[in-house]
Motif scaffolding. Structure first.
Motif, PDB file in Angstrom:
ATOM      1  N   ASP A   1      11.027 -32.183  41.888  1.00  0.00           N
ATOM      2  CA  ASP A   1      10.095 -31.932  42.987  1.00  0.00           C
ATOM      3  C   ASP A   1      10.570 -30.779  43.877  1.00  0.00           C
ATOM      4  O   ASP A   1       9.919 -29.736  43.974  1.00  0.00           O
ATOM      5  CB  ASP A   1       9.934 -33.221  43.804  1.00  0.00           C
ATOM      6  CG  ASP A   1       8.653 -33.240  44.619  1.00  0.00           C
ATOM      7  OD1 ASP A   1       7.990 -32.186  44.693  1.00  0.00           O
ATOM      8  OD2 ASP A   1       8.310 -34.286  45.184  1.00  0.00           O
TER       9      ASP A   1
ATOM     10  N   GLU B   1       7.493 -39.925  40.574  1.00  0.00           N
ATOM     11  CA  GLU B   1       7.011 -38.537  40.679  1.00  0.00           C
ATOM     12  C   GLU B   1       6.892 -37.906  39.275  1.00  0.00           C
ATOM     13  O   GLU B   1       6.004 -37.099  39.018  1.00  0.00           O
ATOM     14  CB  GLU B   1       7.942 -37.690  41.549  1.00  0.00           C
ATOM     15  CG  GLU B   1       8.152 -38.209  42.967  1.00  0.00           C
ATOM     16  CD  GLU B   1       7.039 -37.812  43.947  1.00  0.00           C
ATOM     17  OE1 GLU B   1       6.041 -37.209  43.517  1.00  0.00           O
ATOM     18  OE2 GLU B   1       7.194 -38.134  45.150  1.00  0.00           O
TER      19      GLU B   1
ATOM     20  N   HIS C   1      -0.471 -39.999  46.485  1.00  0.00           N
ATOM     21  CA  HIS C   1       0.191 -39.808  47.778  1.00  0.00           C
ATOM     22  C   HIS C   1      -0.679 -40.150  48.987  1.00  0.00           C
ATOM     23  O   HIS C   1      -0.140 -40.350  50.074  1.00  0.00           O
ATOM     24  CB  HIS C   1       0.720 -38.375  47.917  1.00  0.00           C
ATOM     25  CG  HIS C   1       2.021 -38.160  47.180  1.00  0.00           C
ATOM     26  ND1 HIS C   1       2.145 -38.310  45.818  1.00  0.00           N
ATOM     27  CD2 HIS C   1       3.266 -37.830  47.613  1.00  0.00           C
ATOM     28  CE1 HIS C   1       3.396 -38.074  45.450  1.00  0.00           C
ATOM     29  NE2 HIS C   1       4.105 -37.778  46.520  1.00  0.00           N
TER      30      HIS C   1
ATOM     31  N   HIS D   1      10.283 -43.279  49.461  1.00  0.00           N
ATOM     32  CA  HIS D   1       9.127 -42.447  49.131  1.00  0.00           C
ATOM     33  C   HIS D   1       8.650 -42.724  47.697  1.00  0.00           C
ATOM     34  O   HIS D   1       7.459 -42.910  47.448  1.00  0.00           O
ATOM     35  CB  HIS D   1       9.464 -40.960  49.307  1.00  0.00           C
ATOM     36  CG  HIS D   1       8.337 -40.048  48.947  1.00  0.00           C
ATOM     37  ND1 HIS D   1       7.180 -39.959  49.697  1.00  0.00           N
ATOM     38  CD2 HIS D   1       8.173 -39.215  47.886  1.00  0.00           C
ATOM     39  CE1 HIS D   1       6.355 -39.087  49.123  1.00  0.00           C
ATOM     40  NE2 HIS D   1       6.928 -38.624  48.016  1.00  0.00           N
TER      41      HIS D   1
ATOM     42  N   VAL E   1       5.106 -44.049  46.288  1.00  0.00           N
ATOM     43  CA  VAL E   1       4.299 -43.281  45.332  1.00  0.00           C
ATOM     44  C   VAL E   1       3.928 -44.160  44.140  1.00  0.00           C
ATOM     45  O   VAL E   1       2.808 -44.090  43.619  1.00  0.00           O
ATOM     46  CB  VAL E   1       5.047 -42.009  44.867  1.00  0.00           C
ATOM     47  CG1 VAL E   1       4.324 -41.331  43.709  1.00  0.00           C
ATOM     48  CG2 VAL E   1       5.202 -41.036  46.033  1.00  0.00           C
TER      49      VAL E   1
HETATM   50 ZN   LIG Z   1       6.190 -37.246  46.611  1.00  0.00          ZN
END
Ligand SMILES: [Zn+2]
Ligand SMILES: NC(=O)c1ccc[n+]([C@@H]2O[C@H](COP(=O)([O-])OP(=O)(O)OC[C@H]3O[C@@H](n4cnc5c(N)ncnc54)[C@H](O)[C@@H]3O)[C@@H](O)[C@H]2O)c1
Length: 508
Positions: free
Chosen positions: A284, A332, A395, A412, A416
């Motif tokens: 990311d 992710e 998101h 996080h 997600v």
């Molecule tokens: Zn993210």
């Protein structure tokens, strides 16, 4: 050079100029700058067929072929693109030795200056540019082959284009070469990563007597603040860093965000090399050139776009990453698979155990593929005009779930994971996402040890947050839906509609 590379590697060779020249009916040395389209298109089609065979192929083409940005990006995504260049005097000398080249330059608007400007635009966005003066064609071929074998992924951003390389040992075999010539190297890491991974890197960088300094920031998001930034500036200044010094960031997203922003601001901007050590940092944070620190509770409030010179992702680093962050980053990765890579989804499903066991070969492939998806999106939308919104898959609800009850509860990545399931259920209710895809995603997330169902309380708080977010234009959100593995779309949803959908779906 192309022919030499093909001969040395056993790849096939395709000379686009020769193909077109043959169609036009002139010898290739009479190659014109602007070939008529009716001859270029069939030659490109033939090239396309060649490439479909899946055989390694070396393609020689003129820089003008890559002038159109859409075609250039397509080339960057399907091949490793190396530009050959030389100083203007050398180019002129070569041109004088060939009457057709001279004539060719004359055809271009602006003559030689125009031709070089066009080349500059093409060459800004390639994987590497190699100089061909004062060296033999064999040497150039060997260097180009080395670039090819590293298989870099380009993140196209005009003059600030950079590459991401993924491979076991990448950090310890490639850093030195990449930063050669810098007056001073400042390695920025944190207090967890430093003791585990900094020493071999510093030793590697210090070969040849280069000056290498290092510093360890306090670890964790709570230290991603202006204080950390100040400490990097001060350390750089005390060490005598100047405009030709390079910051080397070794750590997770916090370290690369802080060091990257320090590089963006120190002496109005110096170069930096990123060596991410977490899966999130690799898949990311390594793509897009965003750098930032938090200001109090405001995440990433102070920052800049400042692309690194290179990113080296070494899956070996991931062996020591804490489990929770590692698993979260897999959410992710799954997001990227849904956005643009069905093979990545299959890989995650078929190699779940190897992924959980952090096997380097599987990780190399997974990290590469995730980065390629994000790079494709980001390259095509440099100015954040809209396409990048697809990266928000999972998101919209995810962020609300993360924020609900403070940032202490879910990581996080966990948010997600929950957000992806919610997005698929919403897509399903809207008739956009297939049932089978929802089941695949839910099943995979569960096997990866990620949450798929939020608690009632958290969901309630998240819905409240979603609907009270007044920042959104006209109370309508562009909600990203997964339409099939590797393809997303979007729907305009009024916040009130989104709210009732989420409530209804979670009441069942
Ligand atoms: Zn993210
Ligand atoms: N710039 C971007 O585009 C972008 C994108 C995504 C996330 N981010 C940022 O990244 C941050 C999160 O990144 P993160 O998840 O990497 O967190 P992090 O950098 O805080 O790393 C997580 C923890 O793992 C430790 N650690 C890191 N690598 C390790 C290793 N190999 N072995 C042992 N311990 C290791 C760290 O010291 C830290 O304690 C957030 O601040 C987020 O805003 C930025």
């Amino acid at each position: 050079v192309g022919r030499l590379i093909a001969e040395a590697t056993g790849a096939s060779f395709f000379d686009l100029q020769a193909e077109v020249a043959q169609r036009v009916g002139v010898p290739v040395r009479k190659a014109m700058r602007s070939w008529p389209d009716q001859h270029v298109e069939p030659a490109l089609r033939l090239l396309g067929q060649e490439l479909e065979s899946g055989q390694p192929t070396v393609v020689a083409l003129g820089s003008e072929t890559l002038l159109e940005r859409a075609r250039r990006l397509e080339a960057l995504e399907t091949a490793v693109v190396v530009g050959l260049d030389a100083p203007i005097e050398t180019l002129l000398g070569r041109a004088r030795a060939n009457e057709h080249w001279l004539a060719r330059i004359g055809e271009v608007d602006g003559g030689l200056a125009g031709a070089l400007q066009a080349r500059r635009e093409s060459y800004a966005e390639v994987h590497a540019v190699l100089r061909t003066d004062r060296t033999s064609p064999e040497e150039v071929a060997a260097r180009a082959t080395a670039v090819w074998q590293r298989d870099p992924i380009a993140v196209a951003a005009g003059e600030r284009t950079y590459c991401v390389e993924v491979g076991v040992g990448a950090a310890l075999t490639r850093s030195r070469m990449a930063v050669g010539g810098a007056s001073l190297l400042l390695v920025v890491t944190d207090r967890n990563v430093g003791p585990l991974h900094a020493a071999p890197l510093v030793a590697h960088l210090a070969v040849d007597g280069a000056r290498v300094e290092s510093m360890a920031l306090q670890a964790g998001e709570e230290h991603k603040n202006p204080g950390a930034l100040l400490s990097v500036w001060e350390r750089a200044l005390a060490a005598g860093a100047d405009r030709s010094s390079i910051l080397v960031a070794l750590g997770g997203g916090v370290v690369t965000d802080v060091a990257g922003f320090a590089a963006a601001t120190y002496m109005r901007g110096i170069r930096w090399l990123a060596l991410p050590t977490t899966l999130l940092g690799m898949v990311d944070a390594s793509v897009g050139g965003k750098t930032a620190v938090d200001l109090g509770a405001a995440k990433n409030a102070i920052g800049a776009f400042w692309q690194p010179m290179l990113v080296l992702c070494d899956p070996e680093f991931l062996r020591t990453e804490p489990q929770r962050g590692y698993l979260g980053a897999l959410a992710e990765v799954l997001k990227s698979a849904l956005i643009g890579d069905p093979v990545l989804l299959e890989l995650l499903e078929q190699q779940t155990d190897a992924v959980l066991g952090r096997e380097a070969s599987v990780l190399t492939e997974i990290v590469r593929r995730s980065i390629a998806v994000k790079a494709r999106v980001v390259s095509r939308d440099e100015r954040e005009s809209g396409l990048r919104a697809v990266l928000n898959l999972g998101h919209t609800v995810g962020h609300a779930l993360e924020a609900a009850g403070g940032y202490g509860g879910l990581s996080h990545g966990e948010a997600v994971s929950l957000g992806l399931v919610q997005a698929l259920r919403i897509g399903q209710a809207l008739g956009r996402s297939p049932d089978a895809l929802l089941e695949r995603v839910r099943g995979l997330l569960a096997r990866l040890g990620l949450p798929t169902l939020p608690s009632k309380d958290r969901l309630e708080a998240a819905v409240e947050l979603l609907t009270h977010d007044k920042k959104r234009k006209g109370n309508v959100v562009r909600f990203v839906v997964a339409e099939e593995a590797g393809r997303v779309g979007s729907v305009s949803l009024e916040l009130s509609a989104l709210e009732s959908l989420v409530r209804r779906l979670n009441d069942q």
